[in-house]
Design a protein around this motif. Structure first.
Motif, PDB file in Angstrom:
ATOM      1  N   SER A  98       0.881  -1.139   0.092  1.00 61.16           N
ATOM      2  CA  SER A  98      -0.036  -0.019  -0.082  1.00 61.16           C
ATOM      3  C   SER A  98       0.983   1.254  -0.019  1.00 61.16           C
ATOM      4  O   SER A  98       0.537   2.058  -0.875  1.00 61.16           O
ATOM      5  N   ARG A  99       1.904   1.254   0.913  1.00 65.60           N
ATOM      6  CA  ARG A  99       2.648   2.390   0.725  1.00 65.60           C
ATOM      7  C   ARG A  99       3.427   2.595  -0.488  1.00 65.60           C
ATOM      8  O   ARG A  99       3.682   3.520  -0.901  1.00 65.60           O
ATOM      9  N   ALA A 100       3.948   1.406  -1.278  1.00 69.48           N
ATOM     10  CA  ALA A 100       4.534   1.614  -2.421  1.00 69.48           C
ATOM     11  C   ALA A 100       3.642   2.105  -3.474  1.00 69.48           C
ATOM     12  O   ALA A 100       3.928   2.889  -4.264  1.00 69.48           O
ATOM     13  N   GLU A 101       2.387   1.492  -3.419  1.00 65.36           N
ATOM     14  CA  GLU A 101       1.398   2.071  -4.296  1.00 65.36           C
ATOM     15  C   GLU A 101       1.213   3.604  -4.018  1.00 65.36           C
ATOM     16  O   GLU A 101       0.956   4.239  -5.106  1.00 65.36           O
ATOM     17  N   ALA A 102       1.154   3.794  -3.278  1.00 66.26           N
ATOM     18  CA  ALA A 102       0.695   5.584  -2.658  1.00 66.26           C
ATOM     19  C   ALA A 102       2.157   6.191  -3.183  1.00 66.26           C
ATOM     20  O   ALA A 102       2.038   7.446  -3.973  1.00 66.26           O
ATOM     21  N   LYS A 103       3.362   5.706  -3.345  1.00 67.56           N
ATOM     22  CA  LYS A 103       4.531   6.440  -3.720  1.00 67.56           C
ATOM     23  C   LYS A 103       4.531   6.474  -5.272  1.00 67.56           C
ATOM     24  O   LYS A 103       4.711   7.288  -5.891  1.00 67.56           O
ATOM     25  N   VAL A 104       4.030   5.412  -5.890  1.00 67.45           N
ATOM     26  CA  VAL A 104       3.955   5.180  -7.118  1.00 67.45           C
ATOM     27  C   VAL A 104       2.840   6.387  -7.747  1.00 67.45           C
ATOM     28  O   VAL A 104       3.047   6.981  -8.801  1.00 67.45           O
ATOM     29  N   ALA A 105       1.764   6.537  -7.179  1.00 64.94           N
ATOM     30  CA  ALA A 105       0.808   7.505  -7.370  1.00 64.94           C
ATOM     31  C   ALA A 105       1.400   8.864  -7.299  1.00 64.94           C
ATOM     32  O   ALA A 105       1.202   9.791  -8.326  1.00 64.94           O
ATOM     33  N   GLY A 106       2.148   9.149  -6.302  1.00 71.46           N
ATOM     34  CA  GLY A 106       2.782  10.497  -6.190  1.00 71.46           C
ATOM     35  C   GLY A 106       3.594  10.750  -7.273  1.00 71.46           C
ATOM     36  O   GLY A 106       3.850  11.996  -7.784  1.00 71.46           O
ATOM     37  N   ILE A 107       4.494   9.554  -7.515  1.00 73.56           N
ATOM     38  CA  ILE A 107       5.440   9.954  -8.816  1.00 73.56           C
ATOM     39  C   ILE A 107       4.545  10.260 -10.219  1.00 73.56           C
ATOM     40  O   ILE A 107       5.098  11.118 -10.785  1.00 73.56           O
ATOM     41  N   GLU A 108       3.546   9.421 -10.265  1.00 70.60           N
ATOM     42  CA  GLU A 108       2.713   9.776 -11.509  1.00 70.60           C
ATOM     43  C   GLU A 108       2.268  11.250 -11.528  1.00 70.60           C
ATOM     44  O   GLU A 108       2.250  11.770 -12.559  1.00 70.60           O
ATOM     45  N   ALA A 109       1.925  11.751 -10.562  1.00 65.91           N
ATOM     46  CA  ALA A 109       1.308  13.095 -10.478  1.00 65.91           C
ATOM     47  C   ALA A 109       2.339  13.780 -10.718  1.00 65.91           C
ATOM     48  O   ALA A 109       2.079  14.930 -11.496  1.00 65.91           O
ATOM     49  N   LYS A 110       3.753  13.758 -10.029  1.00 67.84           N
ATOM     50  CA  LYS A 110       4.837  14.639 -10.430  1.00 67.84           C
ATOM     51  C   LYS A 110       5.209  14.693 -11.931  1.00 67.84           C
ATOM     52  O   LYS A 110       5.324  15.549 -12.504  1.00 67.84           O
ATOM     53  N   ILE A 111       5.118  13.342 -12.508  1.00 69.55           N
ATOM     54  CA  ILE A 111       5.427  13.116 -13.742  1.00 69.55           C
ATOM     55  C   ILE A 111       4.310  14.063 -14.821  1.00 69.55           C
ATOM     56  O   ILE A 111       4.790  14.807 -15.599  1.00 69.55           O
ATOM     57  N   ALA A 112       3.263  13.904 -14.211  1.00 69.59           N
ATOM     58  CA  ALA A 112       2.047  14.696 -15.172  1.00 69.59           C
ATOM     59  C   ALA A 112       2.064  16.139 -14.967  1.00 69.59           C
ATOM     60  O   ALA A 112       2.241  16.711 -15.954  1.00 69.59           O
TER      61      ALA A 112
END
Length: 144
Positions: free
Chosen positions: A85-99
Motif C-alpha cells: 500500500s505504501r509503495a502504491e501510494a509512492k507510485v501514485a505520487g510519482i505519477e502525479a509529479k510526472i504529469a
C-alpha cells in the motif's frame, strides 16, 4: 576487537562518514559506545540498514518513509499488504509529479515556439507570458 569502524561502515555502505553520522543524529543508526581503547565499533548489520535507507530514498521515499519501511520489515504485526500500500501510494505520487512536469514541459515548449529569439526583451513572448499569465493559470502556469 569486533565490528566495523565508521569509515569501514561508510565504505561498505557506499556513503560518506558524514552520512553515517547524519543517520545517527536522526536516530536511524545506533551510535555504539566508545570504548576506552579508542574507536567505536559498529555491527555489520548497520551496513545493510544504511543500504536499505539509501535504496528506498533512491526510489523516491523520503528519509522518514524509508525509516518507516525499515521498521515495518521487523514488525511481525505488519503484513506485506501494508508495505504494498505504501509503495502504491509512492507510485501514485510519482505519477502525479510526472504529469505536472509534462504540463510544465508542454507550456514551456509552446512559449519557446512562440519566441523567435530576436528583438528586445520588452517584446519577448516568454517574459510577457510570465509577467502576465492568463486568468486562472495555476502556480505552475499550466494554462499559459
Amino acid at each position: 576487537m569486533r565490528g566495523l569502524t565508521i569509515g569501514q561502515v561508510a565504505r561498505e555502505a557506499g556513503v560518506g562518514v558524514e552520512t553515517v553520522r547524519f543517520y545517527e543524529r536522526k536516530g536511524l543508526v545506533d551510535q555504539p559506545e566508545r570504548p576506552d581503547s579508542g574507536f567505536r565499533r559498529y555491527p555489520a548489520t548497520v551496513v545493510d540498514r544504511i543500504r536499505f535507507l539509501r535504496h528506498a530514498q533512491a526510489l523516491g521515499f523520503t528519509l522518514k518513509e524509508a525509516a518507516e519501511l525499515l521498521s515495518l520489515r521487523v514488525d511481525p504485526q505488519v503484513s506485506c499488504a501494508e508495505v504494498r500500500s505504501r509503495a502504491e501510494a509512492k507510485v501514485a505520487g510519482i505519477e502525479a509529479k510526472i504529469a505536472a512536469l509534462e504540463r510544465m514541459r508542454d507550456v514551456l515548449g509552446r512559449l519557446v515556439s512562440a519566441c523567435s529569439g530576436r528583438g528586445p526583451t520588452s517584446e519577448c513572448p516568454i517574459l510577457d507570458a510570465l509577467q502576465h499569465p492568463p486568468a486562472g493559470a495555476g502556480s505552475q502556469g499550466e494554462e499559459l
